[in-house]
Design a protein around this motif. Structure first.
Motif, PDB file in Angstrom:
ATOM      1  N   ASP A   1      10.597   8.635  -1.456  1.00 15.17           N
ATOM      2  CA  ASP A   1      10.134   9.786  -2.229  1.00 15.17           C
ATOM      3  C   ASP A   1       9.911   9.345  -3.674  1.00 15.17           C
ATOM      4  O   ASP A   1      10.857   9.092  -4.418  1.00 15.17           O
ATOM      5  N   GLU A   2       8.633   9.273  -4.042  1.00 13.69           N
ATOM      6  CA  GLU A   2       8.287   8.734  -5.370  1.00 13.69           C
ATOM      7  C   GLU A   2       8.696   9.672  -6.501  1.00 13.69           C
ATOM      8  O   GLU A   2       8.680   9.281  -7.664  1.00 13.69           O
ATOM      9  N   SER A   3       9.070  10.907  -6.158  1.00 12.67           N
ATOM     10  CA  SER A   3       9.494  11.841  -7.207  1.00 12.67           C
ATOM     11  C   SER A   3      10.998  11.750  -7.451  1.00 12.67           C
ATOM     12  O   SER A   3      11.538  12.414  -8.320  1.00 12.67           O
TER      13      SER A   3
ATOM     14  N   PHE B   1       0.883  -1.176   0.000  1.00 10.72           N
ATOM     15  CA  PHE B   1       0.000   0.000   0.000  1.00 10.72           C
ATOM     16  C   PHE B   1       0.915   1.219   0.000  1.00 10.72           C
ATOM     17  O   PHE B   1       2.129   1.099   0.190  1.00 10.72           O
ATOM     18  N   ASP B   2       0.334   2.393  -0.195  1.00 15.26           N
ATOM     19  CA  ASP B   2       1.131   3.616  -0.302  1.00 15.26           C
ATOM     20  C   ASP B   2       1.781   3.969   1.037  1.00 15.26           C
ATOM     21  O   ASP B   2       1.096   4.283   2.006  1.00 15.26           O
ATOM     22  N   TYR B   3       3.096   3.879   1.067  1.00 15.24           N
ATOM     23  CA  TYR B   3       3.814   4.241   2.301  1.00 15.24           C
ATOM     24  C   TYR B   3       4.652   5.494   2.076  1.00 15.24           C
ATOM     25  O   TYR B   3       4.813   5.962   0.943  1.00 15.24           O
ATOM     26  N   ALA B   4       5.185   6.036   3.180  1.00 17.85           N
ATOM     27  CA  ALA B   4       5.721   7.404   3.141  1.00 17.85           C
ATOM     28  C   ALA B   4       7.220   7.508   2.878  1.00 17.85           C
ATOM     29  O   ALA B   4       7.687   8.495   2.333  1.00 17.85           O
TER      30      ALA B   4
ATOM     31  N   PRO C   1      -2.171   1.262  -3.906  1.00 19.78           N
ATOM     32  CA  PRO C   1      -0.843   0.646  -4.037  1.00 19.78           C
ATOM     33  C   PRO C   1       0.277   1.691  -3.966  1.00 19.78           C
ATOM     34  O   PRO C   1       0.082   2.849  -4.326  1.00 19.78           O
ATOM     35  N   GLU C   2       1.445   1.257  -3.516  1.00 17.36           N
ATOM     36  CA  GLU C   2       2.608   2.137  -3.393  1.00 17.36           C
ATOM     37  C   GLU C   2       3.087   2.604  -4.776  1.00 17.36           C
ATOM     38  O   GLU C   2       3.224   1.798  -5.709  1.00 17.36           O
ATOM     39  N   GLY C   3       3.384   3.893  -4.877  1.00 19.31           N
ATOM     40  CA  GLY C   3       3.763   4.461  -6.168  1.00 19.31           C
ATOM     41  C   GLY C   3       5.141   4.053  -6.662  1.00 19.31           C
ATOM     42  O   GLY C   3       5.365   3.928  -7.866  1.00 19.31           O
ATOM     43  N   SER C   4       6.087   3.844  -5.746  1.00 22.26           N
ATOM     44  CA  SER C   4       7.460   3.563  -6.197  1.00 22.26           C
ATOM     45  C   SER C   4       7.577   2.189  -6.846  1.00 22.26           C
ATOM     46  O   SER C   4       8.561   1.909  -7.515  1.00 22.26           O
TER      47      SER C   4
END
Ligand code: CA
Length: 643
Positions: free
Chosen positions: A200-202, A194-197, A221-224
């Motif tokens: 840094d996906e950028s 899941f999306d975790y912090a 879902p997690e972006g990375s």
């Protein structure tokens, strides 16, 4: 800190917690925040850039819910909520039920989820499972599993890695999905997805790494792990493609869920929605911290319980998830866990639920109400990790240098036997000699997760190296195989950590939660180096699959058919699975484990036995016969034979 002492008097929202409901002509927004003075929804063109192009006040409805309907076509627009409590605006949040978010999960998107379904999704079915006893779990992290170039995988470190067929290492060994099929596991447990912090996906070019136990958006879902974290639809579709690909080859997908805490409090979506409500406070009115990560979720509060149930069901319905591993489940209350089990049973009782029956610190709730290991008997159909056999084999979690049975140290036999029977009450288990549990906590053996290593600390190869600094590689391989033989001949549910089947090491790092790829990546080249270990573990899995005596799945049967044989001295354990028909072509299976440095003799019932495992080798068709009643078990290895 302002005190909100009467959380239990807050109204509970009826129906689903949906915060955004899209249609072509209008989009309905609603947010539960009974303490709010005002709530507004902000609309944006971008998921990360620029200011809101529109801000719309919401209207207070029933049950503490704020609502507004925007009569425009909003598909593809982004939104946040802002809640005012006690005269103060709490700041932008995508809400607690966001289902699609932009980069780094700051803004939610108006998205029709049907558009994210891959081709054939409507025909995707859960692979059949007759009994929990048939489960073999493979625990993996997306990045560990595929990031090394030697994996031969194109979408390295991504959800899509698990959709690639025909991938091979530089040395021609199967990797990725094909490797899982070859090994024979039927469940993969994916570390937080899941999306975790913490990543840094950028800035994905920076090769950041984290296990992901720092939740932000529980229902995205997690972006990375996606190929484009900026486009919210991409990660959703790619996650579904992953599930679909695994299902196609007969592998179920278990989500590692971390409802017990959030990344932080100040910026958490919970706190920006209803301050204080979702967390437990300690006796001094401060945020409690049973997770060791700064906070502790109050699963027993009506809306948090409802949230957990709905979130789990959402993953099942939208993503076809087949099981859940609850991180620090001991923080949650029993009632919530049983409610989740009950709701899942309505969809499919074969969905597997298990968790860590402990917490990092003492939770703010009476022990008897918590989903702790000792209370597993109050949670039928929910399994728990067993540290009894794990530590009896390799030594305790908090001291990597301390060995146990595998090292030839005496006194751990009963803890291991306790694990072999599946932590149930068995006439030959003397509970006062078991390391951590004075009584059987499992009602059924399928309530026990049997393992010797997982992501959490040193993996098995490192642990053996650390406790046997002078051992040769041959000796370490022998002990590695011996350790896994316990896991796969236990009546509990076996779990293996990614790469343990090829002697993966993490260069001795215990807590590698944010270590580099150099530490965490599985080196698939080792599959060639340690092919013999891989084959051994693969054969253990095959043996378990074809011989139901190793997975009776029922406490009474285990008591009736599993009998420990008398042995002289320590570091020697032997049992027989006797007279177990139930479709098993083997009768009277004898399993013996010897961690001494020399051959040991055991007495077995009179008979003519076919040997299938001896001295670190397995041949399920047989490798010679032996006539009871005295049988030799070679040093530092397991012996398995049957009549
Ligand atoms: Ca993230």
């Amino acid at each position: 800190m302002k005190n909100f002492p009467t959380f239990d008097t807050y109204p509970v929202r009826e129906g689903k917690l949906t915060e955004m409901d899209y249609s072509l002509t209008e989009t309905k927004f609603s947010l539960w925040s009974p303490v709010a003075d005002e709530v507004k929804v902000l609309l944006y063109e971008s998921g990360h850039d620029g200011l809101a192009y529109k801000t719309i006040p919401m209207n207070k409805g029933i049950d503490g819910t704020w609502n507004v309907v925007v009569q425009e076509e909003l598909h593809g627009k982004f939104y946040t909520f802002n809640v005012k409590v006690g005269g103060r605006w709490l700041g932008d949040t995508p809400g607690i039920m966001a289902k699609a978010v932009g980069v780094n999960g700051q803004r939610a998107m108006v998205l029709d989820l049907n558009t994210t379904d891959p081709e054939g999704w409507e025909n995707d079915v859960r692979p059949p499972l007759a009994s929990f006893a048939d489960i073999v779990v493979y625990e993996m992290h997306h990045r560990d599993f595929s990031i090394a170039p030697v994996s031969g995988i194109t979408n390295r470190g991504k959800f899509l890695a698990l959709t690639e067929e025909g991938t091979k290492s530089l040395f021609g060994e199967k990797t990725g999905l094909d490797h899982l099929i070859e090994l024979g596991v039927n469940h993969v447990q994916i570390l937080p997805s899941f999306d975790y912090a913490s990543v840094d996906e950028s800035k994905l070019v920076n090769n950041q790494y984290n296990w992901g136990y720092d939740p932000m958006n529980y229902n995205v879902p997690e972006g990375s792990y996606s190929t484009d974290p900026y486009n919210p639809a991409v990660r959703i579709k790619e996650f579904k493609l992953m599930v679909q690909a695994l299902h196609k080859v007969g592998i179920r997908v278990v989500l590692d869920v971390v409802y017990n805490h959030t990344f932080d409090i100040v910026n958490s979506n919970f706190e920006k929605t209803v301050p204080g409500y979702f967390y437990r406070l300690d006796s001094k009115g401060k945020y409690a911290d049973a997770s060791g990560c700064g906070n502790e979720i109050a699963s027993e509060r009506a809306m948090m319980r409802k949230y957990m149930v709905e979130s789990v069901l959402y993953w099942v319905n939208e993503y076809h998830i087949d099981g859940f591993r609850f991180d620090l489940m001991g923080i949650h209350d029993i009632e919530t866990m049983n409610e989740i089990r009950k709701e899942l049973n309505k969809i499919d009782p074969s969905i597997f639920v298990y968790g860590e029956g402990w917490a990092a610190n003492t939770p703010q709730m009476p022990e008897e109400l918590l989903a702790m290991k000792a209370n597993a008997y109050k949670m039928p159909g929910i399994a728990v990790f067993s540290d009894e056999m794990r530590d009896g084999l390799r030594g305790p979690f908090n001291n990597d240098k301390q060995g146990a049975f595998l090292n030839g140290f005496p006194g751990h036999e009963m803890s291991i036997m306790y694990g072999l029977v599946g932590c149930i009450s068995h006439p030959q288990i003397k509970n006062n000699s078991v390391n951590y549990s004075n009584e059987a906590w499992a009602v059924q053996p399928t309530q026990m997760i049997s393992y010797v290593s997982c992501h959490d600390d040193m993996c098995l190869a490192d642990r053996i190296k650390s406790t046997f600094p002078k051992a040769s590689i041959e000796e370490r391989m022998a002990l590695h195989k011996l350790a896994e033989t316990f896991v796969f001949t236990s009546q509990g549910i076996p779990l293996i950590f990614t790469g343990d089947e090829i002697m993966r090491d993490k260069k001795g790092v215990h807590n590698s939660y944010n270590s580099s790829d150099e530490i965490n990546a599985v080196n698939w080249g080792q599959k060639s180096t340690y092919r013999e270990v891989f084959d051994y573990i693969k054969d253990l899995i095959t043996m378990r699959k074809f011989h139901p005596a190793f997975r009776m799945g029922d406490a009474k049967k285990v008591c009736n058919h599993m009998e420990f044989l008398p042995v002289k001295g320590s570091n020697l354990i032997a049992f027989i699975l006797k007279d177990y028909a139930n479709g098993d072509s083997w009768n009277n299976i004898v399993v013996a484990f010897n961690s001494r440095k020399k051959t040991a003799k055991i007495s077995v019932p009179k008979g003519c036995y076919t040997i299938v495992c001896k001295d670190g080798k397995i041949n399920l068709k047989g490798m010679g016969r032996v006539n009871g009643v005295k049988v030799a078990v070679p040093a530092q290895s397991a012996l398995i034979m049957h009549e």
